[in-house]
Write a protein that holds these residues in place. Structure first.
Motif, PDB file in Angstrom:
ATOM      1  N   GLY A  86     -94.513  46.326 -37.343  1.00 24.83           N
ATOM      2  CA  GLY A  86     -93.542  46.280 -38.423  1.00 24.83           C
ATOM      3  C   GLY A  86     -93.269  44.864 -38.898  1.00 24.83           C
ATOM      4  N   ALA A  87     -92.438  44.775 -39.949  1.00 23.50           N
ATOM      5  CA  ALA A  87     -92.182  43.493 -40.601  1.00 23.50           C
ATOM      6  C   ALA A  87     -91.523  42.484 -39.661  1.00 23.50           C
ATOM      7  CB  ALA A  87     -91.308  43.708 -41.839  1.00 23.50           C
ATOM      8  N   SER A  88     -90.709  42.959 -38.709  1.00 25.08           N
ATOM      9  CA  SER A  88     -89.989  42.045 -37.820  1.00 25.08           C
ATOM     10  C   SER A  88     -90.747  41.785 -36.525  1.00 25.08           C
ATOM     11  CB  SER A  88     -88.602  42.615 -37.486  1.00 25.08           C
ATOM     12  OG  SER A  88     -88.732  43.843 -36.798  1.00 25.08           O
ATOM     13  N   GLY A  89     -91.973  42.297 -36.412  1.00 26.41           N
ATOM     14  CA  GLY A  89     -92.698  42.209 -35.151  1.00 26.41           C
ATOM     15  C   GLY A  89     -93.863  41.259 -35.160  1.00 26.41           C
ATOM     16  N   GLN A  90     -93.735  40.090 -35.809  1.00 17.76           N
ATOM     17  CA  GLN A  90     -94.863  39.164 -35.875  1.00 17.76           C
ATOM     18  C   GLN A  90     -95.312  38.724 -34.486  1.00 17.76           C
ATOM     19  OE1 GLN A  90     -94.091  35.410 -37.761  1.00 17.76           O
ATOM     20  NE2 GLN A  90     -96.255  34.941 -38.058  1.00 17.76           N
ATOM     21  N   ILE A  91     -94.358  38.426 -33.615  1.00 14.86           N
ATOM     22  CA  ILE A  91     -94.705  37.985 -32.269  1.00 14.86           C
ATOM     23  C   ILE A  91     -95.399  39.108 -31.516  1.00 14.86           C
ATOM     24  CG2 ILE A  91     -93.775  37.243 -30.045  1.00 14.86           C
ATOM     25  CD1 ILE A  91     -91.540  35.829 -31.611  1.00 14.86           C
ATOM     26  N   VAL A  92     -94.839  40.332 -31.611  1.00 12.94           N
ATOM     27  CA  VAL A  92     -95.453  41.481 -30.944  1.00 12.94           C
ATOM     28  C   VAL A  92     -96.866  41.710 -31.477  1.00 12.94           C
ATOM     29  CG1 VAL A  92     -95.318  43.982 -30.613  1.00 12.94           C
ATOM     30  CG2 VAL A  92     -93.250  42.590 -30.436  1.00 12.94           C
ATOM     31  N   GLY A  93     -97.015  41.656 -32.797  1.00 11.22           N
ATOM     32  CA  GLY A  93     -98.325  41.873 -33.404  1.00 11.22           C
ATOM     33  C   GLY A  93     -99.345  40.846 -32.950  1.00 11.22           C
ATOM     34  N   PRO A 108    -105.628  42.586 -39.113  1.00  6.68           N
ATOM     35  CA  PRO A 108    -104.396  42.779 -39.895  1.00  6.68           C
ATOM     36  C   PRO A 108    -103.706  44.103 -39.608  1.00  6.68           C
ATOM     37  CG  PRO A 108    -106.346  42.900 -41.307  1.00  6.68           C
ATOM     38  CD  PRO A 108    -106.799  42.387 -39.984  1.00  6.68           C
ATOM     39  N   ILE A 109    -104.479  45.122 -39.225  1.00  5.38           N
ATOM     40  CA  ILE A 109    -103.878  46.412 -38.884  1.00  5.38           C
ATOM     41  C   ILE A 109    -103.023  46.277 -37.630  1.00  5.38           C
ATOM     42  CG2 ILE A 109    -104.392  48.741 -38.058  1.00  5.38           C
ATOM     43  CD1 ILE A 109    -106.764  48.770 -39.956  1.00  5.38           C
ATOM     44  N   LEU A 110    -103.564  45.623 -36.612  1.00 12.04           N
ATOM     45  CA  LEU A 110    -102.810  45.432 -35.373  1.00 12.04           C
ATOM     46  C   LEU A 110    -101.645  44.479 -35.578  1.00 12.04           C
ATOM     47  CD1 LEU A 110    -105.701  45.235 -32.776  1.00 12.04           C
ATOM     48  CD2 LEU A 110    -103.906  46.947 -32.863  1.00 12.04           C
ATOM     49  N   MET A 111    -101.841  43.445 -36.360  1.00  6.06           N
ATOM     50  CA  MET A 111    -100.770  42.491 -36.611  1.00  6.06           C
ATOM     51  C   MET A 111     -99.594  43.143 -37.323  1.00  6.06           C
ATOM     52  SD  MET A 111    -101.411  39.440 -35.399  1.00  6.06           S
ATOM     53  CE  MET A 111    -100.429  38.328 -36.402  1.00  6.06           C
ATOM     54  N   ALA A 112     -99.893  44.166 -38.136  1.00  4.63           N
ATOM     55  CA  ALA A 112     -98.835  44.840 -38.887  1.00  4.63           C
ATOM     56  C   ALA A 112     -98.263  46.045 -38.158  1.00  4.63           C
ATOM     57  CB  ALA A 112     -99.375  45.291 -40.252  1.00  4.63           C
ATOM     58  N   SER A 113     -98.875  46.435 -37.032  1.00  5.09           N
ATOM     59  CA  SER A 113     -98.485  47.691 -36.387  1.00  5.09           C
ATOM     60  C   SER A 113     -97.066  47.670 -35.858  1.00  5.09           C
ATOM     61  CB  SER A 113     -99.449  48.018 -35.244  1.00  5.09           C
ATOM     62  OG  SER A 113     -99.353  47.059 -34.216  1.00  5.09           O
TER      63      SER A 113
END
Length: 344
Positions: free
Chosen positions: A178-185, A171-176
């Motif tokens: 930001g809110a608009s970065g789900q794909i990046v996370g 979850p830390i990496l998934m949130a790293s």
């Protein structure tokens, strides 16, 4: 025993719903799959550039002078926000406060199950993950798991290390980003779990496997922060960008990974490896952990990119730090990555 654990987590991944794996459904970046060298090899720099393009979803471009000038201006602004510790680490996702203590405790053979359970009990989320894993089919026993201490004993130190690192760090990496970065996370996590797997595989006789796993998980955390900063700086994705721009973003990301490691109070040997990686000279890496991390990162990038069709999975390596490892070990590690992560 290690093989059992990765098979268990592979079953966990396989049972995840499609909604939990957004990368399979999203449009892939229009990164051209360049022809590999005539001798069938790719350099470490080529692999990293393609990887960063994939994470940031930035197509390749032979940018004109105006575009290159704009890119340099953006990179300068990013450096001004990140150099010399200027980046606000408080914007990073929170690392559970108990985690550094727990990581240190798990390296000691003196603590028993009750003492470890007392540490874990301080974080309700971690308690929930431990109980969830031990309540799964893989741990079905004649008697239900009735307490946290029972769950900790059932997991054992090896199992507990995996639960802590994987289920807390994801979850830390998934949130790293930001809110608009789900794909990046999600893409960062896909690389991180492959990198952690490879780091454990390569750590034998080199460094502590748990610390190697942790280094693999956090090694590219800074790239998520760069994605968030770019999103804020640009307001929209660049239509295309040059290799110089991607390389500049990657250098900034490694520095932010170091700042994140300090903020999260990671073990000194992990932090030292991140610092050597950020120095940018793989040929001068002196620490076994640094060398293991570098090779694990490259193998994980290679695996992820080949899964996405962005790299020839049969290409060889033209990276001195990678090829310094025994050829048979690299081949076995690559095969293990394919078996555990390649899409069916």
């Amino acid at each position: 025993m290690m093989g059992y654990w990765w098979r268990f987590f592979a079953r966990e991944r396989a049972s995840a719903s499609p909604a939990a794996r957004p990368t399979a459904a999203v449009r892939q970046p229009s990164v051209s799959k360049r022809e590999e060298s005539t001798n069938g090899t790719v350099t470490g720099d080529e692999i990293e550039e393609r990887f960063c393009r994939f994470i940031l979803n930035m197509p390749d471009s032979t940018s004109d002078a105006a575009q290159l000038a704009r890119e340099q201006s953006i990179l300068l602004r990013l450096k001004e926000q990140c150099d010399s510790g200027r980046f606000d680490v408080r914007t990073l996702p929170r690392m559970p406060t108990v985690l550094p203590q727990l990581m240190r405790a798990m390296k000691s053979d003196k603590l028993n199950g009750a003492q470890l359970a007392d540490l874990i009990r301080r974080d309700p989320v971690l308690v929930g993950e431990v109980m969830r894993v031990t309540g799964s089919v893989a741990y079905r026993t004649a008697h239900p798991v009735g307490s946290l201490q029972h769950a900790v004993v059932l997991l054992g130190q090896l199992g507990l290390r995996h639960v802590v690192s994987v289920y807390v760090m994801k979850p830390i990496l998934m949130a790293s980003a930001g809110a608009s970065g789900q794909i990046v996370g999600q893409r960062l996590w896909d690389h991180a779990e492959r990198c952690a797997h490879a780091a454990v595989y390569l750590s034998k006789g080199q460094c502590d496997p748990f610390e190697a796993q942790l280094a693999g998980l956090v090694g590219y955390t800074g790239l998520g922060a760069v994605a968030r900063l770019l999103d804020k700086e640009l307001g929209q994705a660049l239509p295309a960008c040059s290799s110089a721009f991607i390389n500049g973003c990657a250098r900034i990301a490694t520095q932010l990974s170091v700042q994140a490691g300090r903020h999260w109070e990671l073990p000194a040997v992990v932090l030292d490896a991140l610092i050597e990686h950020a120095d940018g000279d793989a040929g001068r890496m002196a620490l076994p952990m640094s060398r293991t991390l570098h090779v694990a990162q490259r193998l994980a990038m290679f695996q992820l990119l080949s899964e996405q069709g962005l790299l020839d999975g049969e290409a060889g390596y033209a990276d001195e730090r990678v090829t310094a490892f025994p050829e048979q070990l690299l081949a076995r590690c690559q095969q293990d990555l394919r078996q555990n992560f390649a899409e069916p």
